[in-house]
Design a protein around this motif. Structure first.
Motif, mmCIF file in Angstrom:
data_model
loop_
_atom_site.group_PDB
_atom_site.id
_atom_site.type_symbol
_atom_site.label_atom_id
_atom_site.label_comp_id
_atom_site.label_asym_id
_atom_site.label_seq_id
_atom_site.Cartn_x
_atom_site.Cartn_y
_atom_site.Cartn_z
ATOM 1 N N PRO A 38 14.849 12.518 -0.602
ATOM 2 C CA PRO A 38 14.401 12.823 -1.968
ATOM 3 C C PRO A 38 12.973 12.343 -2.201
ATOM 4 N N ARG A 39 12.211 13.108 -3.006
ATOM 5 C CA ARG A 39 10.842 12.684 -3.341
ATOM 6 C C ARG A 39 10.836 11.610 -4.429
ATOM 7 N N TRP A 40 11.956 11.453 -5.114
ATOM 8 C CA TRP A 40 12.015 10.546 -6.263
ATOM 9 C C TRP A 40 12.540 9.151 -5.908
ATOM 10 N N ALA A 41 12.786 8.914 -4.620
ATOM 11 C CA ALA A 41 13.300 7.589 -4.207
ATOM 12 C C ALA A 41 12.717 7.216 -2.856
ATOM 13 N N ILE A 42 12.608 5.917 -2.647
ATOM 14 C CA ILE A 42 12.094 5.428 -1.368
ATOM 15 C C ILE A 42 12.632 4.013 -1.162
ATOM 16 N N SER A 43 12.670 3.563 0.091
ATOM 17 C CA SER A 43 13.120 2.189 0.331
ATOM 18 C C SER A 43 11.959 1.364 0.882
ATOM 19 N N TYR A 44 11.914 0.137 0.457
ATOM 20 C CA TYR A 44 10.951 -0.825 0.992
ATOM 21 C C TYR A 44 11.722 -1.758 1.913
ATOM 22 N N LYS A 45 11.362 -1.797 3.185
ATOM 23 C CA LYS A 45 12.074 -2.617 4.168
ATOM 24 C C LYS A 45 11.376 -3.976 4.302
ATOM 25 N N PHE A 46 12.166 -5.034 4.117
ATOM 26 C CA PHE A 46 11.627 -6.362 4.349
ATOM 27 C C PHE A 46 11.269 -6.517 5.828
ATOM 28 N N GLY A 52 0.824 -1.212 0.000
ATOM 29 C CA GLY A 52 0.000 0.000 0.000
ATOM 30 C C GLY A 52 0.855 1.256 0.000
ATOM 31 N N GLU A 53 1.919 1.258 0.782
ATOM 32 C CA GLU A 53 2.801 2.432 0.836
ATOM 33 C C GLU A 53 3.595 2.582 -0.458
ATOM 34 N N ILE A 54 3.947 1.469 -1.105
ATOM 35 C CA ILE A 54 4.594 1.535 -2.421
ATOM 36 C C ILE A 54 3.635 2.162 -3.435
ATOM 37 N N SER A 55 2.374 1.747 -3.371
ATOM 38 C CA SER A 55 1.353 2.290 -4.275
ATOM 39 C C SER A 55 1.187 3.796 -4.071
ATOM 40 N N ASP A 56 1.209 4.223 -2.788
ATOM 41 C CA ASP A 56 1.092 5.662 -2.503
ATOM 42 C C ASP A 56 2.257 6.439 -3.108
ATOM 43 N N PHE A 57 3.481 5.890 -2.975
ATOM 44 C CA PHE A 57 4.672 6.520 -3.555
ATOM 45 C C PHE A 57 4.531 6.630 -5.071
ATOM 46 N N TYR A 58 4.088 5.548 -5.700
ATOM 47 C CA TYR A 58 3.943 5.513 -7.151
ATOM 48 C C TYR A 58 2.901 6.539 -7.610
ATOM 49 N N THR A 59 1.812 6.640 -6.855
ATOM 50 C CA THR A 59 0.738 7.586 -7.195
ATOM 51 C C THR A 59 1.223 9.031 -7.065
ATOM 52 N N ARG A 60 2.004 9.321 -6.014
ATOM 53 C CA ARG A 60 2.540 10.672 -5.818
ATOM 54 C C ARG A 60 3.442 11.072 -6.976
ATOM 55 N N ILE A 61 4.312 10.142 -7.419
ATOM 56 C CA ILE A 61 5.214 10.430 -8.536
ATOM 57 C C ILE A 61 4.393 10.741 -9.779
ATOM 58 N N ASN A 62 3.393 9.916 -10.045
ATOM 59 C CA ASN A 62 2.549 10.076 -11.227
ATOM 60 C C ASN A 62 1.842 11.424 -11.214
ATOM 61 N N GLN A 72 14.002 13.482 -11.693
ATOM 62 C CA GLN A 72 14.448 13.573 -10.295
ATOM 63 C C GLN A 72 14.575 15.037 -9.875
ATOM 64 N N ARG A 73 15.184 15.862 -10.742
ATOM 65 C CA ARG A 73 15.363 17.278 -10.401
ATOM 66 C C ARG A 73 14.023 17.985 -10.208
ATOM 67 N N ARG A 74 13.052 17.655 -11.055
ATOM 68 C CA ARG A 74 11.733 18.300 -10.944
ATOM 69 C C ARG A 74 10.986 17.849 -9.697
ATOM 70 N N LEU A 75 11.167 16.581 -9.332
ATOM 71 C CA LEU A 75 10.491 16.060 -8.134
ATOM 72 C C LEU A 75 11.102 16.638 -6.860
ATOM 73 N N GLY A 76 12.428 16.836 -6.852
ATOM 74 C CA GLY A 76 13.082 17.531 -5.752
ATOM 75 C C GLY A 76 13.173 16.726 -4.454
ATOM 76 N N PHE A 77 13.238 17.471 -3.337
ATOM 77 C CA PHE A 77 13.505 16.877 -2.026
ATOM 78 C C PHE A 77 12.560 17.435 -0.972
ATOM 79 N N THR A 78 12.321 16.636 0.042
ATOM 80 C CA THR A 78 11.751 17.172 1.286
ATOM 81 C C THR A 78 12.941 17.599 2.147
ATOM 82 N N ALA A 79 12.683 18.019 3.362
ATOM 83 C CA ALA A 79 13.784 18.432 4.242
ATOM 84 C C ALA A 79 14.694 17.261 4.583
ATOM 85 N N LYS A 80 14.161 16.020 4.524
ATOM 86 C CA LYS A 80 14.931 14.869 4.989
ATOM 87 C C LYS A 80 15.300 13.868 3.908
#
Length: 667
Positions: free
Chosen positions: A303-311, A89-99, A293-301
Motif C-alpha cells: 500500500p502507498r498509505w502505509a510503511i514500516s520503519y525497521k529498528f 530520511g526515508e520516513i521524510s520521503d514517505f511523508y512528503t509523497r503522501i503530502n 487510503q483509498r485515494r492513495l491506493g497500492f503499488t504492485a507489492k
C-alpha cells in the motif's frame, strides 16, 4: 427453570466473558478453579446434548487432533506486505509523497508497534469467527481456523454493534515468558530449542494437530479492519470500536499530526522496546483516513498509505576471547563464544552460542577476532559477523573439536543433522549428571530435596553413576556432604521412597529417551502397557502408535538396543519403580479390539477424536495415521476426509459409523 438450550447458551456467554477478562483485559474476575468448574459443566451438557453443538463454543478452544493438509483460501482483499524504511530520511520521503499525492490536504499518521510474529486475517460474520487465513503469497493463504480457535485472546463471538461481515488483521506471536517455557519443554524432551519467538509462533500456527497448538501459549494483537459498513472513516476509531467488541487491540498507538511526532514515537520505542514482554522489530505508519487510503491506493507489492520503519538490530562490537564446547544431556556438543563484555539490548553479554560446526565455518572465525554481536529475537546473543580488517596475522582458525571436551571420546555427526554428539553415554560426566537431573525433575520423578548442586556433589564423591544408584543412598552418606544436614538427608531418602509410586508414563519420561517428552511417554505407556512390551517393540509397531513418527521410534529402538540401558531398567524394576500400567489403569483397558487397526476421520457426536483414539488403544486396537492395506476399519464421522474415504473404498476396507464402533467395543 431455564431449559437446557438456555443453560448451555448462558454458560457459553459467561465463559466467553471471563475468557476476555483474563486473556485480553488481564483483569480476571473469577479464579481459575471457578472458570474450570464452569467449563466442565458446559462440556458435560454438550456431551449430553450433541444436537446443540456449536463450532464457536468455548469448549472448542482445546483443539482437535485432526491431521490434514491446509486448505488454500483466496483473500477477499490482497494481504500485501509493507515497504521498509531504515532511517529518518526515508520516513521524510514517505511523508512528503503522501503530502504531494493528497495535494497538501491535511492528514494524520497512526504509529503502531511492529510485532515480530506471523500475520493472520480473521473473517467474522454475524459476530462469529468464520475463518482464519495466513498471509501466504498475499493472494491466497492457508485456512488455519482450527488452530486459531485455540488462541484464547481471539474472540469466537463478538459483543456490541459490530458490522454483519468484516475482516480484521493482526499478528500472532509468542510472548517471552511462553517462548522460554516452550523451549525448556523442548530441551527436556531432547529436542532442539526454537531460535526465536517468531519462528516458534509461525511453526506453531502451521502444525497439523490443533490439540498440540492449544498447548502453546500463543497470543494475538489485531490492528487493521476491512469491509463495508465499518463504523468510522478513521482507522484509529475503528480499532477502538473493535476493542469494545472483544478484540485485543494493541495498547501502544499514537495518532500523529506532524512528522516530528512520528519521529518522537519511533525514538521512544527504539529504547522502550527492551521493556516489552514480547518482541517488536519496528514501527508501522498508516494514514488514518480510510478515504485517503483509498485515494492513495497500492503499488504492485504494497500500500502507498502505509510503511514500516525497521529498528536497527542493536549490535555490539567486541573481542572473541575463546570458544569452549558444552556437552548436554543427550550428548549434543554446542560451541560457545566467550567474549569481552559488551552492553547489548539492556544486558551485559559475555557469551554467545555458535550453534554448530557449520555456523563456525560460515563465519570464518579466527582466534582473537573482533566480532559483531546481536541478540537474535532480542533474547539469544549471536555472532553475526567478523571484522577481518583488524585480524592479527597468523591468527589460528577456530576449528570444531574432534573429541569430547569432557571425556575425550571421538565425536560423531549423524548424517542429516547439524550437531556433533559424544557417544560415551555411560561415563561422560555432563551426560550422566544431565540424565540424573532430568530423572529427578518435577515433571518426571519429582524427588523432594534433590537438586542440581546435590547431584553434582553426589557424582563428584562417587556416590551415583546412574539413576539407580540414587536408591542405594544412605542418610549417613548424604550427611557427609557439604551443607547437608540430617533433616535434608532424610527428606531426600523419603522423596526417593515416594517416587516408587510414580506412574509408568512418568517413569518412562524420566528415563530421558531422546524425543520422548511427557506426551509421547503417555502415548507409549498407554499403547504398550508395560516396559517389556515396549522394549521388544518393532519399528512398525512403534510408528503405529498415534503421534509416534519414525524419528521418535528410531530413538526408542536405539535406547533399548543399548545393553547398559536394559541393565539399568532391570535394576529400577528390582528397586520397585512402576514399569506397567496400574490395576486402575488396566481396568480401563480390554482386548476387545486386539489385532485390529483403525483409521479415524471426521467429527463425532459422542467422542472427540482424541477420546475415540484413546478408546481404540485402551481396548487393544491400534491407530493408524493413514488408510492402507493393513487397516481393518475406517471409523467415519461427519465431514470425513474424501481422500481417506476413496482409498478405503478402493482397498475394500470396512467403513463403520460411530454407533457401529460402539457396538464393536461392546461385543
Amino acid at each position: 427453570m431455564p431449559n437446557i438450550g438456555d443453560k448451555i447458551h448462558e454458560l457459553r456467554e459467561l465463559l466467553h466473558h471471563h475468557n476476555h477478562q483474563y486473556y485480553v483485559l488481564n483483569e480476571p474476575q473469577i479464579s481459575d478453579f471457578e472458570f474450570d468448574q464452569l467449563m466442565q459443566q458446559l462440556i458435560e451438557l454438550e456431551k449430553e446434548h450433541p444436537e446443540l453443538a456449536d463450532a464457536n463454543s468455548p469448549t472448542q478452544r482445546v483443539g482437535s487432533d485432526i491431521s490434514k493438509e491446509f486448505e488454500q483460501v483466496k483473500h477477499a482483499y490482497p494481504m500485501l506486505s509493507l515497504g521498509n524504511t531504515y532511517n529518518e530520511g526515508e520516513i521524510s520521503d514517505f511523508y512528503t509523497r503522501i503530502n504531494k499525492q493528497l495535494i497538501d490536504e491535511p492528514f494524520e499518521i497512526v504509529c503502531e508497534l511492529k510485532y515480530d510474529g506471523t500475520a493472520i486475517g480473521l473473517t467474522y460474520e454475524n459476530g462469529r469467527l468464520l475463518r482464519a487465513v495466513t498471509r501466504g503469497d498475499g493472494v491466497q493463504g492457508d485456512d488455519v481456523t482450527a488452530n486459531v480457535k485455540t488462541i484464547r485472546s481471539i474472540p469466537l463471538n463478538l459483543k456490541g454493534d459490530y458490522p454483519d461481515s468484516f475482516e480484521i488483521r493482526g499478528e500472532i506471536f509468542l510472548p517471552h515468558k511462553g517462548f522460554n517455557a516452550l523451549n525448556e519443554a523442548r530441551m527436556e524432551a531432547g529436542e532442539a530449542p526454537f531460535a526465536n519467538p517468531r519462528n516458534a509462533a509461525a511453526g506453531s500456527l502451521k502444525m497439523q494437530n490443533s490439540a498440540q497448538v492449544a498447548r502453546r501459549p500463543l497470543d494475538c494483537f489485531l490492528y487493521y479492519m476491512l469491509g463495508d459498513g465499518l463504523p468510522s472513516n478513521l482507522h484509529s476509531e475503528n480499532l477502538e470500536k473493535a476493542r469494545s467488541w472483544g478484540f485485543k487491540i494493541p495498547p501502544h498507538m499514537k495518532v500523529c499530526k506532524t512528522i516530528d511526532e512520528v519521529y518522537a514515537f519511533i525514538n521512544h520505542w527504539d529504547e522502550a522496546r527492551k521493556d516489552l514482554p514480547y518482541d517488536i522489530d519496528g514501527i508501522v505508519l498508516k494514514v488514518n483516513s480510510l478515504e485517503q487510503q483509498r485515494r492513495l491506493g497500492f503499488t504492485a507489492k504494497s500500500p502507498r498509505w502505509a510503511i514500516s520503519y525497521k529498528f536497527k538490530a542493536e549490535q555490539g562490537y567486541t573481542k572473541l576471547k575463546s570458544v569452549t564446547f558444552q556437552v548436554g544431556r543427550t550428548g549434543a556438543v554446542t560451541p560457545v563464544a566467550n567474549l569481552e563484555p559488551v552492553f547489548l539490548a539492556g544486558t551485559t553479554v559475555q557469551r554467545a552460542s555458535l550453534h554448530n560446526a557449520d555456523i563456525i565455518n560460515s563465519l570464518d572465525l579466527h582466534q582473537g577476532d573482533m566480532v559483531y554481536v546481536e541478540k537474535g529475537g532480542e533474547i539469544i546473543p549471536k555472532i553475526v559477523g567478523v571484522d577481518e580488517t583488524v585480524r592479527e596475522n597468523n591468527a589460528p582458525k577456530v576449528e570444531f573439536i574432534k573429541n569430547c571436551p569432557e571425556c575425550e571420546t571421538p565425536l560423531v555427526r549423524v548424517e542429516g543433522e547439524a550437531a556433533h554428539y559424544c557417544p560415551n553415554v555411560s561415563s561422560c560426566a555432563p551426560q550422566v549428571k544431565g540424565r540424573i537431573e532430568h530423572f529427578i525433575a518435577r515433571k518426571a520423578m519429582n524427588i523432594d530435596g534433590l537438586g542440581i548442586e546435590t547431584i553434582d556433589l553426589l557424582y563428584k564423591n562417587g556416590l551415583v553413576k546412574n539413576v539407580a544408584d540414587l536408591y542405594a543412598l544412605h542418610p549417613m552418606q548424604l550427611t557427609g556432604l557439604e551443607r547437608m544436614g540430617d533433616k535434608s538427608a532424610n527428606n531426600i531418602i523419603a522423596g526417593l521412597e515416594e517416587s516408587k509410586q510414580v506412574n509408568f508414563a512418568r517413569v518412562l519420561f524420566a528415563l530421558g529417551i531422546r524425543y520422548v517428552g511427557e506426551t509421547v511417554a503417555k502415548k507409549l505407556a498407554s499403547a504398550f502397557k508395560n516396559i517389556d512390551a515396549l522394549m521388544n517393540a518393532t519399528l512398525e509397531q512403534l510408528t503405529e502408535v498415534d503421534e509416534i513418527g519414525e524419528r521418535i521410534a528410531q530413538s526408542v529402538l536405539e535406547y533399548f538396543d543399548n545393553e547398559l540401558n536394559r541393565e539399568l531398567i532391570d535394576k529400577l524394576k528390582q528397586i520397585g519403580l512402576q514399569f506397567q500400567l496400574s490395576d486402575e489403569e488396566q481396568a480401563q483397558h480390554s482386548d476387545a479390539l486386539e489385532g485390529m487397526s483403525f483409521v479415524v476421520s471426521g467429527s463425532f457426536s459422542s467422542f472427540s477424536r482424541d477420546e475415540l483414539k484413546s478408546l481404540i488403544e485402551k481396548n487393544g486396537g491400534k491407530n493408524l495415521s493413514g488408510v492402507s492395506s493393513k487397516t481393518n476399519y475406517l471409523v467415519a464421522g461427519d465431514k470425513i476426509g474424501p481422500s481417506k474415504l476413496a482409498k478405503a473404498e478402493k482397498l475394500n476396507i470396512t467403513i463403520i459409523s460411530e454407533d457401529e464402533f460402539k457396538q464393536l467395543i461392546n461385543q
